[in-house]
Structures are given as C-alpha cells and as structure tokens.
Design a protein around this motif. Structure first.
Motif, short mmCIF file in Angstrom:
data_model
loop_
_atom_site.label_atom_id
_atom_site.label_comp_id
_atom_site.label_asym_id
_atom_site.label_seq_id
_atom_site.Cartn_x
_atom_site.Cartn_y
_atom_site.Cartn_z
N VAL A 1 -8.81 93.10 15.65
CA VAL A 1 -8.12 92.74 14.12
C VAL A 1 -8.81 93.12 12.91
CG1 VAL A 1 -7.34 90.29 12.81
CG2 VAL A 1 -7.48 90.11 15.50
N ALA A 2 -9.38 93.61 13.00
CA ALA A 2 -10.70 93.66 11.67
C ALA A 2 -10.55 95.87 11.67
CB ALA A 2 -11.85 93.43 10.95
N SER A 3 -10.02 95.82 13.02
CA SER A 3 -9.99 97.57 12.97
C SER A 3 -8.71 98.02 13.18
CB SER A 3 -10.92 97.81 14.26
OG SER A 3 -12.01 97.95 14.73
N GLU A 4 -8.09 96.61 13.96
CA GLU A 4 -5.65 97.07 13.53
C GLU A 4 -5.71 97.33 12.02
OE1 GLU A 4 -1.85 95.08 14.25
OE2 GLU A 4 -3.77 93.65 14.17
N ASN A 5 -6.26 96.87 11.36
CA ASN A 5 -5.71 96.26 10.33
C ASN A 5 -6.68 98.10 9.09
OD1 ASN A 5 -4.11 93.99 9.11
ND2 ASN A 5 -6.00 92.53 9.82
N GLY A 6 -7.63 97.68 9.55
CA GLY A 6 -8.30 98.99 9.16
C GLY A 6 -7.60 100.31 9.26
N THR B 1 -15.12 100.22 7.47
CA THR B 1 -13.28 100.67 6.79
C THR B 1 -12.32 101.45 7.41
OG1 THR B 1 -14.03 99.13 4.61
CG2 THR B 1 -11.75 100.52 4.95
N VAL B 2 -13.39 103.00 7.99
CA VAL B 2 -12.96 103.34 8.23
C VAL B 2 -13.38 104.23 10.00
CG1 VAL B 2 -12.31 104.75 5.81
CG2 VAL B 2 -13.96 105.40 7.24
N MET C 1 3.54 98.01 2.95
CA MET C 1 2.47 97.94 3.56
C MET C 1 0.51 98.30 3.48
SD MET C 1 4.75 99.27 6.78
CE MET C 1 3.80 98.86 8.21
N LYS C 2 0.25 99.48 2.92
CA LYS C 2 -0.77 99.36 2.24
C LYS C 2 -1.36 98.26 1.53
CE LYS C 2 -3.59 102.56 -0.06
NZ LYS C 2 -3.85 104.22 -0.89
N LYS D 1 -5.26 92.17 4.18
CA LYS D 1 -5.66 91.72 5.46
C LYS D 1 -7.04 91.96 6.17
CE LYS D 1 -1.17 90.61 7.18
NZ LYS D 1 0.12 90.83 8.31
N LEU D 2 -7.38 93.38 5.13
CA LEU D 2 -8.65 93.89 5.88
C LEU D 2 -9.50 93.30 5.16
CD1 LEU D 2 -9.68 96.55 6.96
CD2 LEU D 2 -10.02 97.15 5.20
#
Length: 285
Positions: free
Chosen positions: A233-238, A174-175, A24-25, A31-32
């Motif tokens: 969406v970017a925040s969710e994947n991050g 990213t974080v 999953m990571k 995706k990120l």
C-alpha cells in the motif's frame, strides 16, 4: 500547421488534465505519509519474525513436518499483491512480470489475487485465478492476512498445492519500491545468514516439535503476508505520487510548447493581415 483554434483547444484540454494530476498527486502524497509511517513502524517486527523463524529452524535439525517439505502436488500457489486502481506508473506491471517473466510454469500456478489490476492482467494472460481478495488491499488488516494464510495452508496440508509464493512490492523509501517474489512454503533456510554458532546450538522445545511448528509456521506466514500488504500500500501511493508528478511536469512542458506555437501562429496571422492591408492600399494607389 494547426490553427489557432485547435492549439487553444488542446492547450485548454491539457490544462484541465494537469489540474487533475496535481490533485491526484496531492492526495497520493497525503496517503503516502500515513502508509509510509505504518510500513516503517511495522517492518522491524516482520524482519525479526523472519530472522527468528530462520534461526529456530536452523537449530532444529531434520524435522519431518509437512510445512518443511514440498507437497506431492506440482501445483504452486502464488499470492499476488497489486492495487485496485491504475495511474501508478509501472507498479502493477512490475509485480505481474515477476509471474509472467519468471521461472514459474504457467500451467502449474494457482493465483490468489489481492488487487484487481494484477488479477485482470494475469487473467488475460490465461493464468488460473483461484481466489480473489481484491477488497483486502483497500484497508489491510491482520485478520485479512490470517484468513488468506489459513486458506493457502489448508490447500498445502491437504496436498492440493506443493509450494506457496508471495509476489508484492517492497517499500524501501519514498522513491524506491522493489518487486519481490518470496517462497513462503516449504520454508527454506539461507545458511549464509545463519552464524556457525547458531547452527550448532540445538533447539529444545518445551512441547513436541510438530506441535510447536503447527503454531509457529502459520503465524510466520500470516505475518509475512500482512507485512507485504502494508508495504504494498505504501509502495502504491509512492508510485502514484511519482507518476502524477511526472504527468504534471509533462503537461507543463506541453503547455509551454503549445503557448509558443500559439504565439507564432498568432504572429503569423497578424503579419499576413498587415501584408494584405498594405497590398490592398498599394493597389488602390
């Protein structure tokens, strides 16, 4: 103390879970990279859109237009952007807290949910779910934002709601992901961000002011919503990548501890067997 069999079973179970979190990571990381690039490329446009609208309205003086003043209704629409899936740390709960722990009164809110997790959490807490656009967050399009914008603007101009808010997670890097609650309508001008020269320079419209705002404000609202969807969406994947990374690390620590327990239990079992053998031999002699 747990038996060797129990320790071995638990260790095997955690190892299986660790393989899932690793996978999953990896998926979230891929995706990120795509969503991060999209968010970073789009962000300047949406920031500039907000700056332009602020500048235009600051120069426009006191215009009597429905978009620039609160409606007669006490109801407030909140567009809540979360995800359709969990396992993303505090990503969804942080957005929900903006609503539940904020200053907005529960009985005056109408929730326009984008994302199943936010909808389910707010529904359980007794909030009114006016519309559900959960499928939009899977692959956000500008047309989706336009439809949502048209719906809330129609409710606003009809006097059914007096204010429109947007709750989402802003993507910084990213974080770092920051939950935000923005007021979309009526438009509020932060004069501290407008220079004195801009404020004093009058705005001349080639068409009537009301006609111009009828075009500008819907585009502004649509753009802000679309930008929020992309950043969310970017925040969710991050957030999911970080959560799965932490889960994988925790699983590794647990496996190490269980390995130590297993070795101690095995050593104790061998020692006990040797002791029994020696005691038996001594008894025979």
């Amino acid at each position: 103390m747990a038996s060797m069999r129990d320790i071995k079973r638990r260790k095997s179970s955690i190892s299986s879970t660790q393989q899932i979190t690793k996978a999953m990571k990896l998926v979230s990381t891929v995706k990120l990279q795509k969503t991060k690039t999209r968010a970073e490329n789009a962000k300047p446009y949406f920031d500039e859109m907000y700056a332009v609208i602020t500048s235009v309205l600051a120069k426009s003086g006191n215009i009597d237009h429905p978009y620039l003043k609160s409606g007669s209704s006490e109801k407030k629409a909140v567009i809540v952007v979360t995800s359709n899936r969990g396992l993303a740390g505090g990503y969804n709960s942080n957005v929900v807290k903006l609503i539940t722990a904020g200053e907005l009164e529960k009985n005056k809110l109408e929730i326009y949910a984008i994302g199943k997790k936010g909808r389910e959490a707010l529904e359980k807490k007794g909030y009114e779910i006016k519309e559900d656009y959960s499928s939009v967050i899977n692959s956000p399009l500008y047309q989706d934002a336009k439809e949502i914008s048209a719906k809330v603007l129609e409710e606003f101009t009809d006097g059914k709601i007096g204010e429109i808010y947007l709750a989402y997670t802003s993507f910084k890097n990213t974080v770092v992901h920051i939950p935000k609650l923005l007021k979309l309508l009526p438009v509020e001008i932060d004069l501290s961000k407008v220079s004195r020269e801009e404020a004093l320079t009058p705005m001349n419209y080639e068409m009537e002011e009301e006609e111009a705002l009828e075009i500008i404000i819907p585009k502004y609202v649509t753009s802000i919503i679309y930008g929020a969807l992309i950043e969310a969406v970017a925040s969710e994947n991050g957030a999911r990548m970080q959560a799965m990374d932490s889960a994988t690390s925790n699983a590794e620590e647990m496996i190490d501890k269980l390995s130590l327990q297993y070795n101690r239990a095995r050593q104790g079992s061998i020692t006990q067997e040797l002791t029994e053998i020696i005691a038996g031999a001594q008894a025979v002699d």
